[in-house]
Motif scaffolding. Structure first.
Motif: not given
Length: 191
Positions: A51-53, A56-57, A87-95, A181-186
């Motif tokens: 996002q914007m260069g 973000i995870e 879902v959570t993604i830092g400060t852009v979770t609501d977006q 989008v890079q997906l990771t599962v463990a």
């Protein structure tokens, strides 16, 4: 911001196994728990996007997985249901939960239903992922180890394109939100 759902694949024995990831504080609605032959000890269902260069995870904290797997043939089936409100993604979770991205109000869950087969030295889970009302094929390569004590360890990664599900359709330029989008599962689970 955009993120894609993931799938958790592990199993042993020819019987059905149900794995539920414990829900962290967050979503108002929690997926129903199911009877389980497996208990998740630890697990992560995450993703990364530019996002914007900057990368973000994010991740999801509430999902259920039902697996049928035959370790002799290495084949089976998997069904994953994800509570999109988790879902959570830092400060852009609501977006990310909004109508431009996951549209959680209209599409509260995402579902992957696929076949498991051996490939190379590992496995692949392959099938349609229904997200935002769009169904698109997904392939997740993964490794699986089951020790003598019945503890299973699974790790997988996949790269997907958010545009396949019309996520962030208004962001047609990758300089704002990356397409990939890079997906990771463990996961670690025990019988």
């Amino acid at each position: 911001m955009p993120a894609l759902v993931a799938l958790a694949v592990l199993g042993a024995g020819a019987a059905y196994a149900v794995v539920t990831r414990p829900q962290d504080a967050g979503p108002a609605t929690v997926l129903d728990q199911a009877a389980s032959d497996w208990r998740v000890i630890e697990g992560d269902l995450g993703f990364a996007v530019v996002q914007m260069g900057s990368q973000i995870e994010g991740g999801f904290s509430d999902w259920t997985t039902v697996i049928a797997f035959d370790p002799d043939s290495g084949t089976g089936e998997v069904r994953v249901t994800i509570n999109m409100d988790s879902v959570t993604i830092g400060t852009v979770t609501d977006q990310a939960k909004g109508s431009d991205f996951f549209d959680v109000a209209t599409n509260p869950t995402a579902v992957f239903a696929g076949a498991i087969r051996p490939e190379g030295e590992g496995y692949v889970a392959e099938g349609p992922l229904t997200l935002r009302g769009q169904e698109t094929p997904v392939t997740l390569p993964f490794t699986l180890q089951i020790d003598d004590a019945g503890v299973a360890r699974m790790q997988g990664q996949a790269v997907m394109d958010r545009r396949d599900w019309q996520i962030g359709a208004g962001y047609a330029d990758e300089s704002t939100v990356g397409f990939e989008v890079q997906l990771t599962v463990a996961l670690t689970a025990e019988r």
